[in-house]
Write an enzyme that holds these catalytic residues in place. Sequence first.
Site, PDB file in Angstrom:
ATOM      1  N   CYS A   1       0.833  -1.194   0.000  1.00 17.21           N
ATOM      2  CA  CYS A   1       0.000   0.000   0.000  1.00 17.21           C
ATOM      3  C   CYS A   1       0.876   1.255   0.000  1.00 17.21           C
ATOM      4  O   CYS A   1       1.924   1.299   0.633  1.00 17.21           O
ATOM      5  CB  CYS A   1      -0.939   0.106   1.187  1.00 17.21           C
ATOM      6  SG  CYS A   1      -2.067  -1.265   1.324  1.00 17.21           S
TER       7      CYS A   1
ATOM      8  N   ARG B   1       3.957  -0.283  -4.833  1.00 16.41           N
ATOM      9  CA  ARG B   1       3.715  -0.813  -3.487  1.00 16.41           C
ATOM     10  C   ARG B   1       2.430  -1.631  -3.405  1.00 16.41           C
ATOM     11  O   ARG B   1       2.130  -2.250  -2.389  1.00 16.41           O
ATOM     12  CB  ARG B   1       3.624   0.340  -2.477  1.00 16.41           C
ATOM     13  CG  ARG B   1       4.891   1.161  -2.388  1.00 16.41           C
ATOM     14  CD  ARG B   1       4.704   2.293  -1.407  1.00 16.41           C
ATOM     15  NE  ARG B   1       4.534   1.806  -0.070  1.00 16.41           N
ATOM     16  CZ  ARG B   1       5.521   1.509   0.763  1.00 16.41           C
ATOM     17  NH1 ARG B   1       6.750   1.672   0.373  1.00 16.41           N
ATOM     18  NH2 ARG B   1       5.281   1.072   1.975  1.00 16.41           N
TER      19      ARG B   1
ATOM     20  N   TRP C   1      -2.528  -2.797  -1.659  1.00 16.64           N
ATOM     21  CA  TRP C   1      -2.165  -4.216  -1.809  1.00 16.64           C
ATOM     22  C   TRP C   1      -2.975  -4.930  -0.740  1.00 16.64           C
ATOM     23  O   TRP C   1      -2.739  -4.756   0.459  1.00 16.64           O
ATOM     24  CB  TRP C   1      -0.667  -4.403  -1.586  1.00 16.64           C
ATOM     25  CG  TRP C   1      -0.186  -5.790  -1.868  1.00 16.64           C
ATOM     26  CD1 TRP C   1       0.167  -6.303  -3.086  1.00 16.64           C
ATOM     27  CD2 TRP C   1       0.008  -6.844  -0.915  1.00 16.64           C
ATOM     28  NE1 TRP C   1       0.569  -7.607  -2.935  1.00 16.64           N
ATOM     29  CE2 TRP C   1       0.478  -7.970  -1.620  1.00 16.64           C
ATOM     30  CE3 TRP C   1      -0.168  -6.954   0.460  1.00 16.64           C
ATOM     31  CZ2 TRP C   1       0.771  -9.180  -1.004  1.00 16.64           C
ATOM     32  CZ3 TRP C   1       0.121  -8.164   1.077  1.00 16.64           C
ATOM     33  CH2 TRP C   1       0.590  -9.258   0.338  1.00 16.64           C
TER      34      TRP C   1
ATOM     35  N   ASN D   1      -1.751   2.327   5.566  1.00 16.38           N
ATOM     36  CA  ASN D   1      -0.845   1.265   5.128  1.00 16.38           C
ATOM     37  C   ASN D   1      -0.416   0.507   6.379  1.00 16.38           C
ATOM     38  O   ASN D   1       0.162   1.107   7.292  1.00 16.38           O
ATOM     39  CB  ASN D   1       0.372   1.895   4.430  1.00 16.38           C
ATOM     40  CG  ASN D   1       1.483   0.900   4.185  1.00 16.38           C
ATOM     41  OD1 ASN D   1       1.224  -0.300   4.032  1.00 16.38           O
ATOM     42  ND2 ASN D   1       2.711   1.369   4.156  1.00 16.38           N
ATOM     43  N   GLY D   2      -0.711  -0.790   6.429  1.00 16.96           N
ATOM     44  CA  GLY D   2      -0.339  -1.580   7.602  1.00 16.96           C
ATOM     45  C   GLY D   2      -1.451  -2.557   7.933  1.00 16.96           C
ATOM     46  O   GLY D   2      -2.317  -2.838   7.089  1.00 16.96           O
TER      47      GLY D   2
ATOM     48  N   GLU E   1      18.133 -16.755  -8.201  1.00 17.81           N
ATOM     49  CA  GLU E   1      17.683 -15.403  -8.550  1.00 17.81           C
ATOM     50  C   GLU E   1      17.106 -15.374  -9.977  1.00 17.81           C
ATOM     51  O   GLU E   1      16.078 -14.734 -10.224  1.00 17.81           O
ATOM     52  CB  GLU E   1      18.864 -14.427  -8.396  1.00 17.81           C
ATOM     53  CG  GLU E   1      18.599 -12.990  -8.805  1.00 17.81           C
ATOM     54  CD  GLU E   1      17.450 -12.309  -8.065  1.00 17.81           C
ATOM     55  OE1 GLU E   1      16.943 -12.862  -7.068  1.00 17.81           O
ATOM     56  OE2 GLU E   1      17.033 -11.228  -8.510  1.00 17.81           O
TER      57      GLU E   1
ATOM     58  N   LYS F   1      13.292 -14.258 -10.847  1.00 18.00           N
ATOM     59  CA  LYS F   1      12.973 -13.167 -11.776  1.00 18.00           C
ATOM     60  C   LYS F   1      11.939 -13.634 -12.794  1.00 18.00           C
ATOM     61  O   LYS F   1      10.966 -12.953 -13.076  1.00 18.00           O
ATOM     62  CB  LYS F   1      14.222 -12.690 -12.537  1.00 18.00           C
ATOM     63  CG  LYS F   1      15.190 -11.827 -11.813  1.00 18.00           C
ATOM     64  CD  LYS F   1      14.715 -10.435 -11.491  1.00 18.00           C
ATOM     65  CE  LYS F   1      13.986 -10.373 -10.190  1.00 18.00           C
ATOM     66  NZ  LYS F   1      14.714 -10.348  -8.971  1.00 18.00           N
TER      67      LYS F   1
ATOM     68  N   GLU G   1       8.414 -14.312 -11.271  1.00 19.65           N
ATOM     69  CA  GLU G   1       7.761 -13.074 -10.829  1.00 19.65           C
ATOM     70  C   GLU G   1       7.075 -12.337 -11.966  1.00 19.65           C
ATOM     71  O   GLU G   1       5.989 -11.803 -11.787  1.00 19.65           O
ATOM     72  CB  GLU G   1       8.816 -12.100 -10.276  1.00 19.65           C
ATOM     73  CG  GLU G   1       9.207 -12.319  -8.868  1.00 19.65           C
ATOM     74  CD  GLU G   1      10.178 -11.245  -8.426  1.00 19.65           C
ATOM     75  OE1 GLU G   1       9.856 -10.538  -7.481  1.00 19.65           O
ATOM     76  OE2 GLU G   1      11.264 -11.111  -9.027  1.00 19.65           O
TER      77      GLU G   1
ATOM     78  N   HIS H   1      19.490 -35.844  -8.078  1.00 23.03           N
ATOM     79  CA  HIS H   1      18.711 -36.270  -6.909  1.00 23.03           C
ATOM     80  C   HIS H   1      17.244 -35.885  -7.021  1.00 23.03           C
ATOM     81  O   HIS H   1      16.556 -35.790  -6.017  1.00 23.03           O
ATOM     82  CB  HIS H   1      19.326 -35.688  -5.633  1.00 23.03           C
ATOM     83  CG  HIS H   1      20.746 -36.094  -5.449  1.00 23.03           C
ATOM     84  ND1 HIS H   1      21.102 -37.345  -4.995  1.00 23.03           N
ATOM     85  CD2 HIS H   1      21.903 -35.445  -5.724  1.00 23.03           C
ATOM     86  CE1 HIS H   1      22.423 -37.436  -4.972  1.00 23.03           C
ATOM     87  NE2 HIS H   1      22.924 -36.304  -5.416  1.00 23.03           N
TER      88      HIS H   1
ATOM     89  N   LYS I   1       6.283  -4.095  -3.990  1.00 22.95           N
ATOM     90  CA  LYS I   1       7.726  -3.844  -3.887  1.00 22.95           C
ATOM     91  C   LYS I   1       8.222  -3.958  -2.452  1.00 22.95           C
ATOM     92  O   LYS I   1       9.309  -4.442  -2.198  1.00 22.95           O
ATOM     93  CB  LYS I   1       7.996  -2.436  -4.422  1.00 22.95           C
ATOM     94  CG  LYS I   1       9.442  -2.056  -4.460  1.00 22.95           C
ATOM     95  CD  LYS I   1      10.079  -2.534  -5.728  1.00 22.95           C
ATOM     96  CE  LYS I   1      11.568  -2.339  -5.734  1.00 22.95           C
ATOM     97  NZ  LYS I   1      12.235  -3.426  -6.451  1.00 22.95           N
TER      98      LYS I   1
HETATM   99  C1  F6R Z   1      12.225  -9.855  -6.075  1.00 25.04           C
HETATM  100  C2  F6R Z   1      11.949  -8.873  -5.057  1.00 25.04           C
HETATM  101  C3  F6R Z   1      11.614  -9.366  -3.694  1.00 25.04           C
HETATM  102  C4  F6R Z   1      12.398  -8.565  -2.650  1.00 25.04           C
HETATM  103  C5  F6R Z   1      11.956  -8.965  -1.242  1.00 25.04           C
HETATM  104  C6  F6R Z   1      12.743  -8.239  -0.170  1.00 25.04           C
HETATM  105  O1  F6R Z   1      12.460  -9.276  -7.326  1.00 25.04           O
HETATM  106  O2  F6R Z   1      11.990  -7.695  -5.293  1.00 25.04           O
HETATM  107  O3  F6R Z   1      11.872 -10.721  -3.570  1.00 25.04           O
HETATM  108  O4  F6R Z   1      13.747  -8.802  -2.836  1.00 25.04           O
HETATM  109  O5  F6R Z   1      10.601  -8.672  -1.083  1.00 25.04           O
HETATM  110  O6  F6R Z   1      12.557  -6.860  -0.238  1.00 25.04           O
HETATM  111  P1  F6R Z   1      13.573  -5.870   0.429  1.00 25.04           P
HETATM  112  O7  F6R Z   1      14.886  -6.047  -0.260  1.00 25.04           O
HETATM  113  O8  F6R Z   1      13.002  -4.509   0.234  1.00 25.04           O
HETATM  114  O9  F6R Z   1      13.682  -6.266   1.878  1.00 25.04           O
END
Ligand code: F6R
Length: 634
Positions: A2, A27, A75, A101-102, A506, A510, A513, A529, A629
């Site tokens: 949010c 967000r 969100w 937000n929260g 990673e 990516k 996501e 395995h 985010k």
């Molecule tokens: C993946 C991504 C998330 C963040 C995770 C941690 O592309 O962006 O997996 O890495 O939510 O967020 P931060 O780094 O802000 O603690």
Amino acid sequence: MCGIFGYTGGKQAQNLVIQGLKHLEYRGYDSSGVAIQNGAKAIHFEKTQGKIRNLEEILKKHPLQGKTAIGHTRWATHGTPNDLNAHPHLDNHSQIAVVHNGIIENYFDLKQNLKKHGARFRSETDTEVIVHLVAKYYKGNLENAVRRALKDIRGTYAIAVICSKEPGKIVAARLDSPLVVGIGREENFLASDVSALLDHTDRVIYVENGEVITLSDRAVSITDLSGKPVKRVPVKIQWTITQAKKGGYPHFMIKEIFEQPEILTAILRERIQKSKIIFEELKISAAELKSVKRIVIIACGTAYHAGLVGKYILEEFTNIPVWVDTSSEFRYRDPKVGKGDLVIAISQSGETADTLAGIREAKMKKALTLTICNVLGSTMSREAKGVIYTHAGPEIAVASTKAYTAQLATLYLLGLYLGNFLKTLPEKRFHALVKELFRVPSMMQKVLDQYKKEEKDWAAKAHDFNKRYHAQLEKYYKADPEKRKRSPNGFFLYLGRGINYPNALEGALKLKEISYIPAEGYPAGEMKHGPIALIDENPWVICLAPQSKTYEKMISNIQEIKARGGMVIPVVTEGDKEIYKLKPFYTIEIPKVSEILSPLVAVLPLQLIAYCVAKEFGEDIDQPRNLAKSVTVE
Ligand code: F6R
């Protein structure tokens, strides 16, 4: 999780709030809304499901006039993402409006109680209790009513409240959800994140937990929950508005991928001076560092993958054992940390709820805490004993790219700093590594330039994958229509070894996501395995095989996949002749780099693969479904 935005001043507020919310859309983007004061008896508002463009369409037809407004992009946590659950929420008489937000943990009990006293609830959200509480305590002073309402609430919040009876005023407060005040000229702003303020000002105040803010066009007053004034000096932010715009790129993600060489250069120039590593903001003394017997890294998602790379770096450079944990596991299992441990929390936002809770747990148990984070003034940077900023600039795309390589760069620098300081890293190696690090940005640039040259080819390959993916699915379903009910048979497998194993994780993260294609990252040695059972001619298997001590082993893995008809895409060091003998589906070459530094370069093709595939599939690359985010809820 949010985003909230507020404006009060001499201009029409509606479009300023919409513009601010667009910067915060990363967000959360389930719904959005705006509430405005315009001298009428009731607050006017619009809210709707979906992205901010839906709200804009409504406002084009029914514009809201007024110079004080609050807005929200959501969100969803409590209640489905529909119009009714969208913020703002209003009291029975539409005289008070709230955005939040929260999470309000005791909302259920509060709701039952408020209902008994006549509050009419219209949504399923936890937030709505706040507005009814403020209305209950309102006796002609909004600030006092907010302060009183907060006493009844248990949970986390950043809130902004307006009241039709108090024109030109916004009251806000925060507990564990971020909130920043932007100081303008005869106008003031509120936002969840500085990136939304950059259009208007570079003077901000980071609101602290337990503070209540009252904004008018000419004044910002800060008090604590008991009403005692708090003195705070605004700080100047270094980020610029151009950094927060796409600058000619079709998506923030590809812009941020291409920014990486420049960011790495800037980080190295700032941190390495006369062959010494400098962390001005560290706040941890030499004596404290000398007492470290073990390092524990906690983080989530991409930052966790950076932490896994950090384990290889820090163990090699410092000889100190390193453990890596996802923050959510760390905080809930009574972790055995204490004196002698350095707990490093890695986070782009510095606000991730689980990582923040991990820092608090570690502090409580007397461990030394350090955060590596990107956002200046974030909660983690204030709560951890020490901080190192990654200086990646604002990262807008939800899928993290440049923040990851900036985290890696910071971990290399920290490793060099500690290794040099503890004398565990020989001088000669230290200098050789520093020298090579300075060459890494040009290696990254080479990968990006090569991609630019071959962009059409990459797109064609992604198109080919798309065709095969769907053809395969059709074939699969035709053979057995019942299978339509089961999960699809198309996926990606990412294999890596050693320091590039976290990169495999990673790369897979990516892809899933932003393209929603199942993808799995695996240590290549583990393939036999289990995952080898998945190999046929269908999945793309991305193999991280740059020159390393395990290169031969990786080649054997590739042979095993080929023998089963798998489509291999190896990422290899340029000049590798061996690989072509195996006739891979497509080969990506990266410049020659030492094994320890290779993750910085090898991750770029993985970011680009994810981007190309999501583009081919026509997905919303910068704002993938269900994600946000900054995950400020557990
Ligand atoms: C993946 C991504 C998330 C963040 C995770 C941690 O592309 O962006 O997996 O890495 O939510 O967020 P931060 O780094 O802000 O603690």
